[in-house]
Design a protein around this motif. Sequence first.
Motif, mmCIF file in Angstrom:
data_model
loop_
_atom_site.group_PDB
_atom_site.id
_atom_site.type_symbol
_atom_site.label_atom_id
_atom_site.label_comp_id
_atom_site.label_asym_id
_atom_site.label_seq_id
_atom_site.Cartn_x
_atom_site.Cartn_y
_atom_site.Cartn_z
ATOM 1 N N GLY A 83 0.912 -1.197 -0.093
ATOM 2 C CA GLY A 83 -0.067 0.030 -0.141
ATOM 3 C C GLY A 83 0.776 1.283 0.033
ATOM 4 O O GLY A 83 0.294 2.185 0.345
ATOM 5 N N ALA A 84 2.059 1.153 -0.724
ATOM 6 C CA ALA A 84 2.869 2.401 -0.820
ATOM 7 C C ALA A 84 2.567 3.252 -1.845
ATOM 8 O O ALA A 84 1.309 3.126 -2.193
ATOM 9 C CB ALA A 84 4.451 2.050 -0.861
ATOM 10 N N THR A 85 3.242 3.815 -2.703
ATOM 11 C CA THR A 85 2.868 4.984 -3.679
ATOM 12 C C THR A 85 3.787 4.466 -4.914
ATOM 13 O O THR A 85 4.799 3.850 -4.656
ATOM 14 C CB THR A 85 2.880 6.124 -3.243
ATOM 15 N N VAL A 86 3.577 5.126 -6.085
ATOM 16 C CA VAL A 86 4.366 5.184 -7.079
ATOM 17 C C VAL A 86 5.670 5.569 -6.880
ATOM 18 O O VAL A 86 6.714 5.232 -7.557
ATOM 19 C CB VAL A 86 3.600 5.561 -8.599
ATOM 20 N N VAL A 87 5.842 6.482 -5.887
ATOM 21 C CA VAL A 87 7.027 7.315 -5.706
ATOM 22 C C VAL A 87 8.090 5.996 -5.196
ATOM 23 O O VAL A 87 9.213 6.097 -5.577
ATOM 24 C CB VAL A 87 6.785 8.201 -4.544
ATOM 25 N N GLU A 88 7.492 5.341 -4.190
ATOM 26 C CA GLU A 88 8.714 4.367 -3.626
ATOM 27 C C GLU A 88 9.005 3.365 -4.764
ATOM 28 O O GLU A 88 10.174 2.900 -4.992
ATOM 29 C CB GLU A 88 7.910 3.545 -2.564
ATOM 30 N N GLN A 89 8.183 3.055 -5.797
ATOM 31 C CA GLN A 89 8.281 2.202 -6.488
ATOM 32 C C GLN A 89 9.307 2.844 -7.713
ATOM 33 O O GLN A 89 10.248 2.169 -8.339
ATOM 34 C CB GLN A 89 6.968 1.727 -7.551
ATOM 35 N N HIS A 90 9.201 4.134 -7.984
ATOM 36 C CA HIS A 90 10.102 4.674 -8.995
ATOM 37 C C HIS A 90 11.532 4.767 -8.285
ATOM 38 O O HIS A 90 12.539 4.699 -9.106
ATOM 39 C CB HIS A 90 9.528 6.368 -8.730
ATOM 40 N N LEU A 91 11.702 4.928 -7.082
ATOM 41 C CA LEU A 91 13.090 4.852 -6.477
ATOM 42 C C LEU A 91 13.796 3.542 -6.586
ATOM 43 O O LEU A 91 14.987 3.628 -7.182
ATOM 44 C CB LEU A 91 13.086 5.433 -5.074
ATOM 45 N N VAL A 92 12.941 2.434 -6.633
ATOM 46 C CA VAL A 92 13.369 1.111 -6.674
ATOM 47 C C VAL A 92 13.796 1.104 -8.146
ATOM 48 O O VAL A 92 14.928 0.470 -8.629
ATOM 49 C CB VAL A 92 12.515 0.117 -6.581
ATOM 50 N N ARG A 143 16.517 13.921 -14.439
ATOM 51 C CA ARG A 143 16.045 13.597 -12.856
ATOM 52 C C ARG A 143 14.926 14.490 -12.371
ATOM 53 O O ARG A 143 13.699 13.885 -11.950
ATOM 54 C CB ARG A 143 17.132 13.519 -12.055
ATOM 55 N N SER A 144 14.864 15.675 -12.998
ATOM 56 C CA SER A 144 14.113 16.376 -12.201
ATOM 57 C C SER A 144 12.601 16.229 -12.847
ATOM 58 O O SER A 144 11.718 16.633 -12.320
ATOM 59 C CB SER A 144 14.367 18.275 -12.650
ATOM 60 N N ALA A 145 12.761 16.156 -14.386
ATOM 61 C CA ALA A 145 11.611 15.765 -15.002
ATOM 62 C C ALA A 145 10.880 14.584 -14.485
ATOM 63 O O ALA A 145 9.621 14.444 -14.625
ATOM 64 C CB ALA A 145 11.705 15.782 -16.718
ATOM 65 N N SER A 146 11.496 13.633 -14.407
ATOM 66 C CA SER A 146 11.168 12.220 -13.958
ATOM 67 C C SER A 146 10.455 12.689 -12.595
ATOM 68 O O SER A 146 9.410 11.753 -12.164
ATOM 69 C CB SER A 146 12.404 11.315 -13.846
ATOM 70 N N TYR A 147 11.208 13.025 -11.638
ATOM 71 C CA TYR A 147 10.803 13.183 -10.487
ATOM 72 C C TYR A 147 9.482 14.080 -10.423
ATOM 73 O O TYR A 147 8.359 13.722 -9.587
ATOM 74 C CB TYR A 147 11.533 13.943 -9.094
ATOM 75 N N ALA A 148 9.547 15.225 -11.162
ATOM 76 C CA ALA A 148 8.104 16.123 -11.290
ATOM 77 C C ALA A 148 6.785 14.905 -11.815
ATOM 78 O O ALA A 148 5.814 15.237 -11.317
ATOM 79 C CB ALA A 148 8.285 17.062 -12.135
ATOM 80 N N GLY A 180 1.380 10.568 -8.520
ATOM 81 C CA GLY A 180 1.098 10.016 -7.336
ATOM 82 C C GLY A 180 0.126 10.894 -6.506
ATOM 83 O O GLY A 180 -0.687 10.518 -5.769
ATOM 84 N N GLU A 181 -0.004 12.388 -6.883
ATOM 85 C CA GLU A 181 -0.803 13.355 -6.195
ATOM 86 C C GLU A 181 -2.202 13.474 -7.183
ATOM 87 O O GLU A 181 -3.071 14.105 -6.615
ATOM 88 C CB GLU A 181 -0.264 14.622 -6.183
#
Length: 373
Positions: A63-72, A287-292, A298-299
């Motif tokens: 039940g985490a988010t796409v953000v955690e998956q993104h970092l992996v 990296r900035s484009a990807s994180y944005a 996610g939001e």
Amino acid sequence: MFTEEQLELRKTVAQLLNKRADAAALRRTLESGEAFDRGLWEVLCQQVGVAALAIPEEFGGFGATVVEQHLVLEELGAALTPSPMFGSVVLAAQAILASGNTEACERLLPGIAEGSSIAALCWVGPEGRWRSKDVACTASGRDADGFTVSGTAHYVLDGAHADVLIVAASVEGEDGAIALFEVDPSAGGVTRRALPTMDLTRPMSVVEFASAPAVRLTVGDASAALERVRDIAIVALSAEQVGAAARCLQITVDYSKERVQFGRAIGSFQALKHRMADLYFLVETARSASYAAVHSLGEGLPSAAADAAVAKAYCSEAFNAVAGDAIQLHGGIAITWEHDAHLFFKRAHGSSQLFGQPEQYLEEMESFAGLHT
């Protein structure tokens, strides 16, 4: 931008990959004929839980988010690690979730979350457009009598070794409506064959369906669900691209400090310093484009689709540029099989074509701009 827990997750994955998935281990996997290192995948799933991150708790996930998956995915991209993470966990699992079919989610997602089951999404034809209306298969039948699917799906990630197939198909007699179907890969009428790919670290296959029995997962038209899946996929791909581009640049910088020419390390020459500084700028802006994009996704922001398109186009071009310059800056050794530069180069070009060429997303960005003027 990230919490301490999220950063610790990334650190844990990076440390594990450094121990278990270095360049030598990658080459052993590629030479073994296996699609991925099953032992490593088991460790990633059982000890770290990478496959469960973006799957809700009620379906066996964390039940985490796409953000955690993104970092992996960023760390997996840096190591060029072949795994079912993208094909099974990102594409297929998110398609199952997007179907809105609770029974299918309860039945299929726990196995994917624990890594014991691999799923594959069968979507596009040979053109590889990855648009919601451009599906490769057709379905016929009725809910009361059951359905069959026919057609040939191309570029199926993890398709050759999947335990379950999720098929996007247009339904005959429903005015072009798109639906998602579940197909047993061992059923009659299903034929799978591995594709020869330029990027050996990303196995793909062709899956042929000849009136294969199928279970319908969605009610009504599933085009919006497929669009959602594609947005998730291209943002996830951007994470891989950023991780790989950063690692490729680091390898190049390290080489420039060791390679001596005219009595000096080539990294000391001003022209090469400028060139690598430009590459660093490309990596960090990508990296900035990807994180944005993953933040918007996610939001649930209104700009999520547009930000995803930006990430796909920019990160593809940035990784291509970094990998191409790495070949040049490494000189003659870069084009040999023994050096890792060619692996990054092939991953860069393969990834830029996956889910559609960057030009396609530039066109989409123009349409997004038109909607907001």
